[in-house]
Design an enzyme around this catalytic site. Structure first.
Site, PDB file in Angstrom:
ATOM      1  N   ALA A 105       0.827  -1.200   0.000  1.00 56.97           N
ATOM      2  CA  ALA A 105       0.000   0.000   0.000  1.00 56.97           C
ATOM      3  C   ALA A 105       0.866   1.257   0.000  1.00 56.97           C
ATOM      4  O   ALA A 105       1.919   1.303   0.616  1.00 56.97           O
ATOM      5  CB  ALA A 105      -0.914  -0.003   1.215  1.00 56.97           C
ATOM      6  N   LEU A 139       2.788  -1.352   4.189  1.00 54.66           N
ATOM      7  CA  LEU A 139       3.147  -0.203   3.368  1.00 54.66           C
ATOM      8  C   LEU A 139       4.305  -0.522   2.426  1.00 54.66           C
ATOM      9  O   LEU A 139       5.321  -1.090   2.838  1.00 54.66           O
ATOM     10  CB  LEU A 139       3.525   0.989   4.244  1.00 54.66           C
ATOM     11  CG  LEU A 139       2.410   1.615   5.080  1.00 54.66           C
ATOM     12  CD1 LEU A 139       2.984   2.701   5.982  1.00 54.66           C
ATOM     13  CD2 LEU A 139       1.305   2.187   4.194  1.00 54.66           C
ATOM     14  N   CYS A 140       4.160  -0.116   1.185  1.00 56.33           N
ATOM     15  CA  CYS A 140       5.200  -0.330   0.176  1.00 56.33           C
ATOM     16  C   CYS A 140       6.531   0.270   0.603  1.00 56.33           C
ATOM     17  O   CYS A 140       7.587  -0.327   0.394  1.00 56.33           O
ATOM     18  CB  CYS A 140       4.739   0.287  -1.146  1.00 56.33           C
ATOM     19  SG  CYS A 140       6.000   0.346  -2.424  1.00 56.33           S
ATOM     20  N   PHE A 141       6.491   1.464   1.197  1.00 58.81           N
ATOM     21  CA  PHE A 141       7.735   2.154   1.507  1.00 58.81           C
ATOM     22  C   PHE A 141       8.432   1.611   2.746  1.00 58.81           C
ATOM     23  O   PHE A 141       9.503   2.086   3.108  1.00 58.81           O
ATOM     24  CB  PHE A 141       7.491   3.662   1.605  1.00 58.81           C
ATOM     25  CG  PHE A 141       7.450   4.328   0.252  1.00 58.81           C
ATOM     26  CD1 PHE A 141       8.579   4.936  -0.266  1.00 58.81           C
ATOM     27  CD2 PHE A 141       6.301   4.298  -0.523  1.00 58.81           C
ATOM     28  CE1 PHE A 141       8.567   5.512  -1.524  1.00 58.81           C
ATOM     29  CE2 PHE A 141       6.271   4.883  -1.780  1.00 58.81           C
ATOM     30  CZ  PHE A 141       7.411   5.493  -2.283  1.00 58.81           C
ATOM     31  N   LYS A 166      13.604   4.476   2.151  1.00 57.52           N
ATOM     32  CA  LYS A 166      13.107   4.339   0.783  1.00 57.52           C
ATOM     33  C   LYS A 166      12.342   5.599   0.402  1.00 57.52           C
ATOM     34  O   LYS A 166      11.420   6.012   1.107  1.00 57.52           O
ATOM     35  CB  LYS A 166      12.194   3.111   0.688  1.00 57.52           C
ATOM     36  CG  LYS A 166      11.593   2.859  -0.697  1.00 57.52           C
ATOM     37  CD  LYS A 166      10.806   1.557  -0.663  1.00 57.52           C
ATOM     38  CE  LYS A 166      10.038   1.287  -1.940  1.00 57.52           C
ATOM     39  NZ  LYS A 166       9.333  -0.019  -1.909  1.00 57.52           N
TER      40      LYS A 166
END
Length: 246
Positions: free
Chosen positions: A77, A138-140, A154
């Site tokens: 996400a 979360l993607c990050f 990131k």
């Protein structure tokens, strides 16, 4: 690539942003040239990766009141708020070719060069160590070898969606920390540099043009693409069946 279309869009709702990317992807073969698009989000919006469960968003308290969309691409996400999103769509002969996989490196390596013009030292993540734990929501907070890292954080990640005759790649750059994802610092918090989306676009697009050895045509979506985007938004990205499908 001798010619590319360049689109710089104003902030828009999440469902529209996703629908436009998909409309460009569906019409890429007919258009015949790649499209580079930069855009923002009109309100803080959580985008779920295609394979994520909608209910999993409850584990992220800070974004629970935010608008939510489901991307057509995979990954974790993303909180789209104080950031810049790009998309790149090109017609291809083989959507699984090494050339299209190379786009990740191309966009991220050029971003690293652009950040260096602000004296920001960034690098690719490199192959992460194997981890048997479940990946973060979360993607990050995830790591993949082509992610862009600044001081251990990131700041940019990308994902692809492939059709038989075209490929869409889109990604985000966190410019500033969002109150809806306070665990993720942006470039400003990490480096002290306040970089606007407009300034980043100006420097990045120039380097991408040189890297692709291309020229830009700054032209908007075609009438056919607009029509397609409106339909895609209505029946897909703005529809609860799509958002809650997992």
């Amino acid at each position: 690539m001798n010619e590319m279309r360049l689109i710089v869009d104003p902030p828009a709702r999440g469902t529209w942003n996703m629908a436009v990317d998909e409309a460009i992807l569906r019409g890429a073969a007919d258009l015949g040239v790649p499209t580079l698009r930069f855009y923002g989000w009109s309100e803080p919006t959580l985008s779920l990766g295609y394979f994520q469960k909608y209910e999993d968003r409850r584990q992220h308290e800070a974004s629970k009141e935010c608008a939510c969309v489901r991307r057509a691409s995979g990954g974790g996400a993303i909180m789209h708020d104080r950031e810049l999103t790009y998309s790149f769509v090109a017609p291809v002969r083989d959507s699984r070719s090494e050339e299209t996989t190379r786009w990740f490196d191309l966009f991220h390596e050029t971003l690293i060069q652009v950040l260096a013009t602000w004296s920001i030292r960034a690098h690719l993540s490199g192959k992460p160590q194997a981890d048997s734990r479940q990946e973060p929501f979360l993607c990050f907070q995830r790591r993949h070898e082509v992610d862009v890292i600044v001081d251990g954080n990131k700041v940019c990640g990308s994902a692809q969606r492939r059709h038989q005759v075209a490929v869409l790649q889109h990604g985000s750059v966190i410019l500033q920390q969002s109150a809806c994802a306070p665990e993720l610092p942006g470039l400003e918090e990490i480096t002290g540099h306040e970089i606007s989306a407009g300034h980043l676009i100006d420097r990045w697009k120039d380097l991408l043009k040189s890297t692709f050895q291309s020229t830009y045509q700054e032209v908007p979506l075609t009438d056919k693409e607009l029509e397609s985007a409106q339909e895609i938004e209505s029946v897909k990205f703005a529809h609860s069946d799509w958002t809650h499908k997992r």
